[in-house]
Design an enzyme around this catalytic site. Structure first.
Site, PDB file in Angstrom:
ATOM      1  N   GLU A  19      14.994  73.261  11.897  1.00  0.00           N
ATOM      2  CA  GLU A  19      15.831  74.194  11.145  1.00  0.00           C
ATOM      3  C   GLU A  19      15.281  75.624  11.162  1.00  0.00           C
ATOM      4  OE1 GLU A  19      17.556  72.255   7.417  1.00  0.00           O
ATOM      5  OE2 GLU A  19      15.877  70.949   7.881  1.00  0.00           O
ATOM      6  N   SER A 151      19.775  69.594   6.924  1.00  0.00           N
ATOM      7  CA  SER A 151      20.853  70.168   7.738  1.00  0.00           C
ATOM      8  C   SER A 151      21.528  69.146   8.654  1.00  0.00           C
ATOM      9  CB  SER A 151      20.333  71.342   8.577  1.00  0.00           C
ATOM     10  OG  SER A 151      20.034  72.443   7.762  1.00  0.00           O
ATOM     11  N   TYR A 217      26.989  75.346  10.214  1.00  0.00           N
ATOM     12  CA  TYR A 217      26.492  76.655  10.616  1.00  0.00           C
ATOM     13  C   TYR A 217      27.367  77.398  11.628  1.00  0.00           C
ATOM     14  CZ  TYR A 217      22.451  74.952   8.121  1.00  0.00           C
ATOM     15  OH  TYR A 217      21.637  74.456   7.140  1.00  0.00           O
ATOM     16  N   ARG A 256      20.054  72.436  -5.167  1.00  0.00           N
ATOM     17  CA  ARG A 256      21.489  72.217  -4.915  1.00  0.00           C
ATOM     18  C   ARG A 256      21.683  70.763  -4.522  1.00  0.00           C
ATOM     19  NH1 ARG A 256      22.782  73.985   0.061  1.00  0.00           N
ATOM     20  NH2 ARG A 256      23.550  71.906   0.577  1.00  0.00           N
ATOM     21  N   ASP A 258      24.098  67.664  -3.285  1.00  0.00           N
ATOM     22  CA  ASP A 258      25.327  67.326  -2.579  1.00  0.00           C
ATOM     23  C   ASP A 258      25.871  65.991  -3.091  1.00  0.00           C
ATOM     24  OD1 ASP A 258      24.921  69.608  -1.073  1.00  0.00           O
ATOM     25  OD2 ASP A 258      23.894  68.530   0.537  1.00  0.00           O
ATOM     26  N   GLU A 270      22.191  63.818  -1.860  1.00  0.00           N
ATOM     27  CA  GLU A 270      20.829  64.339  -1.700  1.00  0.00           C
ATOM     28  C   GLU A 270      20.698  65.688  -2.380  1.00  0.00           C
ATOM     29  OE1 GLU A 270      20.421  66.289   2.562  1.00  0.00           O
ATOM     30  OE2 GLU A 270      21.330  64.296   2.728  1.00  0.00           O
ATOM     31  N   ASN A 272      18.762  69.540  -2.292  1.00  0.00           N
ATOM     32  CA  ASN A 272      18.059  70.556  -1.502  1.00  0.00           C
ATOM     33  C   ASN A 272      17.188  71.403  -2.418  1.00  0.00           C
ATOM     34  OD1 ASN A 272      19.700  70.449   1.258  1.00  0.00           O
ATOM     35  ND2 ASN A 272      21.143  70.275  -0.431  1.00  0.00           N
ATOM     36  N   GLY A 276      20.204  77.065   1.319  1.00  0.00           N
ATOM     37  CA  GLY A 276      20.465  78.167   2.237  1.00  0.00           C
ATOM     38  C   GLY A 276      20.643  79.472   1.493  1.00  0.00           C
TER      39      GLY A 276
END
Length: 310
Positions: A19, A151, A217, A256, A258, A270, A272, A276
């Protein structure tokens, strides 16, 4: 320290994970915001600049991490900064390591009563026959994903038994442990936490079979809607789940999580620990809807990092 004080910031991005490019892209946006805020900023790439940072750690008040994947988001770099005595935003060593490992985080989610997809962790070297048996018990389609990548790197949606072996091989190429997990089809949601407070819910809409690396992305392949067009009850549930996940993984400052909404039930996927950070990324989008500009968000994260170290 006053809100207008100038900080000396070591901006860390890049690294050696898959990443790396995502990290560097986010760092550009953060770098610009830090300069606009009036702070002094120097860039360090952990792939090449750690010795330099060791030698100059006392020149900085705080580090800002825009790191993703192993080596940057798994507690390794966090422990390094702890040893240098340099404050940084986001999860510490324990929280970073727990959240990075999807198998462990799944266990911790379940312990605090969060609904999660059915799944099982497998280590490299285990018999393919055992994985095939488990896959059949789970049913197709299913998800195969590395335990410690972000990602969607190495992740596959497996439609039938004939595609399973290739997906398993792909996941084991980037990790020593992988997860086989049921594929839940529904609406994709994500909820940020900032300073122990939930942000507005974001819905991610796309036409891909799942929210993969390319969809994440490539501009135009996904649409992010905030606040998500869901009921108030579901909104509150998603925000509560995000905060419970944040606390279950021993996180701090921000995160964050998901999720997927299947009919009227939300499942946690999951979390983060370093979301981002381009101006159009999911957490900054949610913060903007909550009334925080990108610069405000960066400034708040700096202050949270400094408060943790005092």
């Amino acid at each position: 320290m006053s809100s207008k004080s100038v900080l000396r910031v070591a901006l860390l991005a890049g690294g050696t994970s898959s990443e790396r490019e995502v990290s560097l892209k986010g760092a550009k946006a953060v770098h610009s915001a830090l300069l606009e805020l009036g702070h002094r900023v120097e860039f360090f790439d952990p792939a090449s600049d750690l010795l330099n940072l060791v030698q100059r750690a006392k020149d900085f008040d705080v580090a800002f991490l825009v790191m993703h994947g192993p080596g940057g988001e798994d507690g390794t770099l966090q422990g390094f900064l702890d040893m240098l005595g340099l404050p940084y935003q986001g999860a510490g060593v324990l929280g970073s390591a727990l959240a990075m490992h999807k198998g462990l985080s799944k266990i911790l989610y379940e312990r605090v009563g969060l609904p999660v997809p059915k799944g099982k962790l497998f280590k490299k070297g285990i018999s393919l026959a055992l994985m095939r048996d488990y896959a059949h018990s789970l049913g197709f389609p299913l998800i195969v994903k590395p335990a410690t990548q972000g990602s969607s790197v190495g992740l596959s949606l497996v439609e039938n038994e004939y595609a399973l072996d290739e997906a398993v091989e792909k996941a084991f190429e980037v990790d020593k442990e992988i997860l086989l997990e049921e594929h839940l089809k529904g609406r994709e949601l994500t909820v940020g936490i900032l300073g122990e407070e939930p942000l507005p819910v974001v819905e991610i809409q796309h036409k891909a079979k799942f929210f993969n690396y390319e969809t994440k992305y490539t501009p135009g392949l996904a649409e992010e809607i905030c606040p998500a067009p869901i009921s108030k009850e579901l909104t509150l549930t998603a925000q509560e789940y995000a905060l419970r996940a944040h606390r279950a993984l021993y996180l701090r400052h921000y995160s964050r999580t998901d999720m997927i909404l299947v009919e009227d039930k939300i499942f946690v996927l999951e979390t983060n620990t370093i979301p981002g950070m381009t101006e159009t990324s999911l957490l900054p989008l949610s913060a903007k809807v909550a009334g925080l500009s990108f610069k405000d968000l960066i400034e708040k994260l700096l202050r949270l990092a400094l408060e943790s170290s005092s």
